[in-house]
Design a protein around this motif. Structure first.
Motif, PDB file in Angstrom:
ATOM      1  N   PRO A 134       0.832  -1.203   0.000  1.00 37.02           N
ATOM      2  CA  PRO A 134       0.000   0.000   0.000  1.00 37.02           C
ATOM      3  C   PRO A 134       0.869   1.257   0.000  1.00 37.02           C
ATOM      4  N   ILE A 135       0.394   2.290  -0.689  1.00 36.53           N
ATOM      5  CA  ILE A 135       1.088   3.575  -0.745  1.00 36.53           C
ATOM      6  C   ILE A 135       0.272   4.590   0.049  1.00 36.53           C
ATOM      7  N   PHE A 136       0.892   5.220   1.025  1.00 39.88           N
ATOM      8  CA  PHE A 136       0.239   6.258   1.819  1.00 39.88           C
ATOM      9  C   PHE A 136       0.877   7.617   1.556  1.00 39.88           C
ATOM     10  N   GLN A 137       0.055   8.645   1.530  1.00 40.06           N
ATOM     11  CA  GLN A 137       0.523  10.026   1.511  1.00 40.06           C
ATOM     12  C   GLN A 137       0.013  10.705   2.767  1.00 40.06           C
ATOM     13  N   ILE A 138       0.929  11.093   3.663  1.00 36.03           N
ATOM     14  CA  ILE A 138       0.576  11.772   4.907  1.00 36.03           C
ATOM     15  C   ILE A 138       0.472  13.268   4.604  1.00 36.03           C
ATOM     16  N   CYS A 139      -0.749  13.793   4.693  1.00 38.01           N
ATOM     17  CA  CYS A 139      -1.057  15.166   4.277  1.00 38.01           C
ATOM     18  C   CYS A 139      -1.215  16.030   5.523  1.00 38.01           C
ATOM     19  N   LEU A 140      -0.296  16.937   5.745  1.00 32.95           N
ATOM     20  CA  LEU A 140      -0.273  17.724   6.978  1.00 32.95           C
ATOM     21  C   LEU A 140      -0.406  19.218   6.684  1.00 32.95           C
ATOM     22  N   GLY A 141      -1.058  19.913   7.606  1.00 32.78           N
ATOM     23  CA  GLY A 141      -1.161  21.359   7.531  1.00 32.78           C
ATOM     24  C   GLY A 141      -2.411  21.882   6.859  1.00 32.78           C
ATOM     25  N   ILE A 142      -3.235  20.991   6.274  1.00 38.16           N
ATOM     26  CA  ILE A 142      -4.446  21.445   5.601  1.00 38.16           C
ATOM     27  C   ILE A 142      -5.475  21.844   6.661  1.00 38.16           C
ATOM     28  N   PRO A 143      -5.973  23.075   6.661  1.00 37.62           N
ATOM     29  CA  PRO A 143      -7.043  23.401   7.610  1.00 37.62           C
ATOM     30  C   PRO A 143      -8.330  22.681   7.223  1.00 37.62           C
ATOM     31  N   TRP A 144      -8.945  21.876   8.094  1.00 36.39           N
ATOM     32  CA  TRP A 144      -8.562  21.575   9.455  1.00 36.39           C
ATOM     33  C   TRP A 144      -8.280  20.093   9.610  1.00 36.39           C
ATOM     34  N   GLY A 145      -7.261  19.639   8.945  1.00 37.38           N
ATOM     35  CA  GLY A 145      -6.734  18.313   9.168  1.00 37.38           C
ATOM     36  C   GLY A 145      -5.634  18.367  10.210  1.00 37.38           C
TER      37      GLY A 145
END
Length: 294
Positions: free
Chosen positions: A188-199
């Motif tokens: 599996p390929i994951f993309q950790i998406c940080l900083g997006i309001p409001w994640g």
């Protein structure tokens, strides 16, 4: 530490950046050119959205995706194509009746969200693994478990590897459930998406918490937005991950200096190499990510 790094460039996105940076790609020709330039700068993967050429707003028009992909594929430049499948989940309640959709709503089913993926068969497409508040407006992005299961099954049937985009720890929890159900091909390929309001916030501690919750054998990347793009890229490499940069997430090279996609790729490659790692070619990335032909 990851010593063999896959660099993804997210070349345009669908956000409201066109008015803030005249170099954000809008037309299919501009978007394809940006993907090609990013690949020539060293990116192995190009993550591609399309925009309405007249308004600059994000679009899900399959004809626009086709023109971009045809231009990239006919260019002679090798790059792994990663098409977004995240459009068509926007819901804004009506001011008159909150039970009904209001202006800005664009809500479609799983098959239609994947229409361009079915037609073009990229090597990767994104799969946003849950519902989320995006920004301070009255809209949300909706991605339900039945929709996600259907989209995962379709992409697996087509031989397209989903990039599991996770904005909250609950998204990882559900992605692992889909893996357990056999809906996601290994690895599996994951993309950790940080900083997006409001994640989830873009900090090293947050990235580590996400990384620690990933299933064994997962290949992952992480990114931050705006001024945290490069610090989060360095953190991802140090923790064993891959990286994503590009104008979708950050429009500046330095404070007050607008960037190009190629410049952001070159900047992150410099960081990666100074950390003692190397950047993988598209062919090497296909093998690491378990893509068809890899």
């Amino acid at each position: 530490m990851n010593y063999d790094v896959v660099v993804t460039c997210a070349v345009t996105g669908a956000g409201d950046t066109v008015g803030r940076h005249p170099g954000v790609p809008v037309t299919p020709e501009q978007i394809a050119t940006a993907a090609i330039e990013a690949a020539k700068a060293g990116a192995a993967v190009a993550h591609i959205h399309v925009r309405n050429p007249e308004t600059g707003k994000g679009s899900r028009d399959p004809a626009l995706f086709r023109e971009v992909v045809d231009r990239v594929r006919s260019s002679g430049t090798d790059v792994v194509i990663n098409l977004t499948a995240g459009m068509g989940g926007d819901w804004a309640p009506s001011a008159e009746d909150p039970a009904m959709p209001g202006p800005g709503t664009d809500m479609i089913g799983p098959e239609e969200r994947l229409a361009h993926v079915r037609d073009l068969l990229p090597e990767i497409c994104s799969l946003d693994c849950g519902t989320l508040n995006f920004g301070n407006g009255n809209e949300i992005y909706i991605s339900t478990p039945p929709y996600l299961r259907k989209m995962a099954k379709l992409t697996k049937d087509w031989g397209v590897k989903p990039e599991l985009e996770v904005f909250e720890l609950g998204h990882i929890r559900f992605a692992k459930q889909m893996i357990a159900e056999g809906l996601i091909a290994e690895p599996p390929i994951f993309q950790i998406c940080l900083g997006i309001p409001w994640g989830a916030d873009q900090t090293v501690d947050t990235m580590k918490a996400f990384k620690d919750d990933l299933p064994a054998g997962a290949v992952w990347a992480g990114f931050g937005i705006s001024r945290m793009q490069m610090p989060m890229a360095a953190a991802a490499v140090a923790m064993g991950g891959n990286v994503r940069v590009g104008l979708e997430d950050n429009i500046y090279l330095d404070r007050g200096v607008l960037a190009t996609n190629a410049q952001l790729v070159e900047r992150v490659i410099g960081i990666i190499e100074r950390m003692g790692a190397r950047v993988l070619t598209p062919a090497e990335a296909r093998t690491k990510l378990g893509l068809r032909g890899g």
